[in-house]
Design a protein around this motif. Structure first.
Motif, PDB file in Angstrom:
ATOM      1  N   ASN A   8      -6.759 -11.909   4.822  1.00  0.00           N
ATOM      2  CA  ASN A   8      -7.844 -11.053   5.307  1.00  0.00           C
ATOM      3  C   ASN A   8      -7.187  -9.814   5.912  1.00  0.00           C
ATOM      4  OD1 ASN A   8     -10.472 -12.694   5.099  1.00  0.00           O
ATOM      5  ND2 ASN A   8      -9.031 -14.159   6.019  1.00  0.00           N
ATOM      6  N   LEU A   9      -7.575  -8.600   5.497  1.00  0.00           N
ATOM      7  CA  LEU A   9      -6.936  -7.338   5.907  1.00  0.00           C
ATOM      8  C   LEU A   9      -7.983  -6.407   6.520  1.00  0.00           C
ATOM      9  CD1 LEU A   9      -4.766  -6.743   2.713  1.00  0.00           C
ATOM     10  CD2 LEU A   9      -3.992  -7.674   4.879  1.00  0.00           C
ATOM     11  N   SER A  10      -7.574  -5.768   7.624  1.00  0.00           N
ATOM     12  CA  SER A  10      -8.435  -4.747   8.261  1.00  0.00           C
ATOM     13  C   SER A  10      -7.586  -3.524   8.605  1.00  0.00           C
ATOM     14  CB  SER A  10      -9.071  -5.280   9.543  1.00  0.00           C
ATOM     15  OG  SER A  10      -9.922  -6.354   9.254  1.00  0.00           O
ATOM     16  N   VAL A  11      -8.164  -2.349   8.456  1.00  0.00           N
ATOM     17  CA  VAL A  11      -7.459  -1.086   8.752  1.00  0.00           C
ATOM     18  C   VAL A  11      -7.859  -0.634  10.164  1.00  0.00           C
ATOM     19  CG1 VAL A  11      -7.126   1.313   8.097  1.00  0.00           C
ATOM     20  CG2 VAL A  11      -7.433  -0.457   6.341  1.00  0.00           C
ATOM     21  N   VAL A  12      -6.868  -0.375  10.987  1.00  0.00           N
ATOM     22  CA  VAL A  12      -7.103   0.174  12.342  1.00  0.00           C
ATOM     23  C   VAL A  12      -6.865   1.674  12.281  1.00  0.00           C
ATOM     24  CG1 VAL A  12      -6.428   0.137  14.773  1.00  0.00           C
ATOM     25  CG2 VAL A  12      -6.403  -1.990  13.412  1.00  0.00           C
ATOM     26  N   LYS A  13      -7.871   2.466  12.759  1.00  0.00           N
ATOM     27  CA  LYS A  13      -7.783   3.937  12.659  1.00  0.00           C
ATOM     28  C   LYS A  13      -7.567   4.544  14.050  1.00  0.00           C
ATOM     29  CE  LYS A  13     -10.759   4.055   8.592  1.00  0.00           C
ATOM     30  NZ  LYS A  13     -11.980   4.611   7.981  1.00  0.00           N
TER      31      LYS A  13
END
Length: 713
Positions: free
Chosen positions: A51-56
């Protein structure tokens, strides 16, 4: 791991897919439950769920990625095993269904209510139903009423007591008739519910076989009990008879078969005979046609023939003897009568004025009459047996000539009539002979020897020589020609009548004594007498044709053919002959007379005589033909004989003595046939059955003017 490119942990084959995942992540900001194969430090691989999430950052630019990685290898292994299990189960079901469908029997499952829950495809072949027609139906509905109660009882016992059933019942076919079925059933459990698994076998052929077996056993028993020969079985250990039929008891002077049980074979025969019987049985295990004198319980003696064999039987302890006993007492009496009859026959032959002899196939003499024995120099007819011509009084060249003509007659299976030859006789006389030699046949038609008869024509030959030497006597010889012809017919008839008389006396003696096996020579003499008489008859008819104008009238062709076939059949009783008569006409009449029957009979006889096949085929066809506005009846006789070469098809009808003995001739018969046909204003000729191949048989074709009845009112 810090500082290492994350793609380094991805399995090589999935790296491109991982890069595509990365692009999608940057676009959407997250990825859920992506399965990828990753590589551990030790080089092993495992399946992971990522599971991958992008932190901006505040500018909403991607700053870093948070990844949650879970090892799901065990779960994948379980899923894979489950899939493999499902596939194995599916294959097992397919294999089971294939096995069920390949059986020749019906597999049926019924529930506790009697409903059919499964039935194999074989139900279509055996009972005519499709599977869907029976599934869900009550199985009892197709059982024959006479078997219904028993069927329900069997099913109930199986369901309640787990008792398998095995019985035969009748089941209704889709077409309405009933089939014999052998049913086997057992209790099974399906999802906790009791079911009956049944195997239904078509019992029809088995029932037929059993019925045939029972019939065969009944027939054997009937044959055993009613046979006119005796059957018996005795125990080797004690010699007692344990089984016999009524005929055996009758020969032993007892009323019924049961009366002979417990007695011994040795009770009815001499000690010497029993010793001989036992010696043969011990040495060969078989006794074949042992002739013995039996003495029954009433003291009456008779001759019997015993055949026995040593055998093992399941229903008898140890070995037993199976025997057949035949009453030959009458046969022995007949043999004695035959001996007396043969002596009478020889006596008759000895009193015939002509010279008679017969030989085997090796041209060795088997017998003769006293006249022949006298001129041969042996005096007693009994002393000629086994001798050949070189052992007798003839000159060497004469013996060679006799041997050559004998061989020709037997090898060609063709009689030779009126052979004019010389002979030096025992008394020194140089005689001229008029000889007839006829092949002898066994019951199967094979040549086994020859019969010869001759008369001394020395005086006639000397007279002919003297006539030729004197021109002054020529006219007298010419005038005597017809007289000689009549004398010839008269003398031949005398010879034939003498032989006929011998045959009749012999036959009367045999008739007094009962039916016995006779020497084939008697029948052969009778046949040759008929042929000789036919020759004389042909000469007379030829003379009539030349001297007397014949009266012609309408004659039914088919009727005369049928009469001729009947006559010919009686002449060749031991020949296998197939006659076929085909006519396209309802009424076929020609202008002829009773001699037309002689024509047909002569053609049929020649077709049979000159035929080397085991089965003689004669096809006769009657049709109408129109030539130059005149109507003719065409009669065709096709045979499967040896055929006639083209260069002989015309010459064969000529009245010329054929001295080439290697070519089969038909003598005066066909010249008479042609003469008769021409007297009817008709024609006769020969064609090949298969054009250009004479050896495939001959086709005799006769063309006769059609006759029309003139009605008078």
């Amino acid at each position: 791991m810090i500082g290492i490119d994350g793609f380094e942990f991805v399995f090589l084959k999935e790296k491109n897919a991982a890069r595509e995942d990365y692009k999608k992540l940057m676009e959407e900001g997250y990825l859920e439950k992506k399965e990828r194969t990753l590589i551990k430090k030790d080089g092993t691989v495992f399946v992971s769920e990522i599971n991958l999430s992008v932190v901006k950052d505040q500018s909403k630019h991607p700053e870093y990625i948070i990844a949650i990685i879970r090892d799901v290898s065990d779960r994948k292994d379980l899923e894979k095993a489950s899939i493999e299990k499902d596939e194995l189960l599916k294959k097992s079901e397919e294999r089971f269904r294939t096995i069920i469908n390949s059986l020749i029997d019906i597999i049926m499952e019924i529930d506790s209510q009697g409903k059919i829950t499964f039935v194999s495809s074989q139900v279509k072949d055996i009972l005519g139903y499709d599977q869907v027609e029976l599934i869900g139906e009550i199985g009892f509905d197709i059982i024959h009423p006479s078997n219904l109660e028993e069927a329900k009882k069997k099913v109930s016992e199986t369901l309640e007591l787990s008792k398998p059933f095995d019985y035969i019942l009748k089941v209704r076919h889709k077409k309405g008739h009933y089939i014999s079925i052998h049913a086997h059933g057992t209790l099974i459990n399906v999802d906790g519910e009791p079911r009956i698994l049944g195997v239904l076998t078509d019992n029809t052929e088995k029932e037929k076989s059993e019925a045939k077996l029972l019939e065969s056993e009944r027939n054997y028993r009937t044959l055993y009990e009613t046979a006119q020969v005796g059957f018996w079985t005795s125990n080797v250990g004690n010699g007692k008879i344990i089984r016999a039929n009524d005929k055996t008891a009758s020969m032993f002077g007892l009323a019924r078969a049961n009366d002979i049980i417990g007695t011994k074979i040795s009770d009815y025969f001499s000690k010497e005979l029993i010793a001989q019987f036992n010696d043969l049985l011990n040495e060969f295990k078989l006794v074949n046609n042992l002739e013995a004198e039996l003495k029954n319980v009433n003291g009456i003696k008779k001759f019997v023939s015993i055949t026995a064999q040593l055998v093992e039987r399941d229903d008898i302890d140890g070995s037993s003897i199976e025997g057949v006993i035949i009453d030959i007492d009458e046969l022995k009496k007949v043999e004695h009568a035959l001996k007396e009859s043969q002596e009478m026959f020889q006596l008759v032959l000895n009193n015939i004025p002509q010279f008679i002899f017969w030989k085997n196939k090796e041209a060795k003499y088997l017998g003769c009459n006293e006249n022949f024995a006298r001129v041969a120099g042996v005096q007693d007819p009994g002393k000629i047996k086994g001798k050949n011509d070189s052992d007798l009084a003839w000159q060497e060249e004469e013996a060679e000539f006799f041997h050559e003509t004998d061989a020709l007659v037997m090898e060609s299976d063709t009689p030779e009539y009126h052979i004019i030859e010389q002979q030096l006789q025992a008394d020194g006389k140089h005689a001229w002979l008029d000889t007839n030699k006829i092949p002898l046949h066994d019951s199967e038609g094979h040549v086994v020897g020859l019969l010869g008869t001759y008369e001394d024509i020395t005086e006639r030959v000397q007279a002919e020589i003297a006539l030729k030497q004197s021109e002054a006597q020529y006219k007298e010889a010419y005038n005597n020609a017809n007289l000689l012809k009549d004398l010839f017919s008269h003398d031949i008839n005398n010879i034939l009548q003498s032989i006929q008389t011998a045959n009749e006396i012999y036959a009367m003696e045999v008739k007094k004594q009962g039916k016995i096996e006779l020497d084939d020579i008697i029948d052969i003499i009778r046949i040759q007498i008929n042929r000789g008489a036919k020759l004389v008859n042909n000469i007379r008819k030829l003379s009539q044709l030349e001297e007397i104008e014949q009266e012609l009238y309408p004659v039914d062709v088919k009727k005369y053919i049928e009469i001729s076939i009947k006559n010919v059949k009686s002449m060749f009783v031991n020949k296998k002959i197939v006659f076929q008569v085909k006519s396209s006409l309802n009424d076929a009449k020609v202008k002829a007379n009773e001699m037309l029957g002689d024509v047909f009979e002569n053609i049929l006889v020649n077709a049979i005589m000159y035929n080397e096949n085991s089965i003689v085929t004669l096809k006769t066809t009657i049709s109408r033909e129109k030539i130059e506005n005149k109507k003719y009846i065409r009669i065709s006789f096709k045979d499967n004989g040896i055929g006639i070469e083209d260069n002989r098809k015309e010459a064969i009808f000529q009245r010329i003595y054929n001295k080439n003995k290697t070519i089969s001739g038909v003598g005066l018969g066909l010249s008479l046939v042609k003469k008769i046909i021409e007297s009817y204003m008709g024609k006769i000729w020969i064609e090949d059955v298969m054009p250009g191949t004479p050896s495939k048989g001959s086709n005799f074709i006769i063309l006769l003017p059609e006759a029309f009845l003139i009605l008078k009112f």
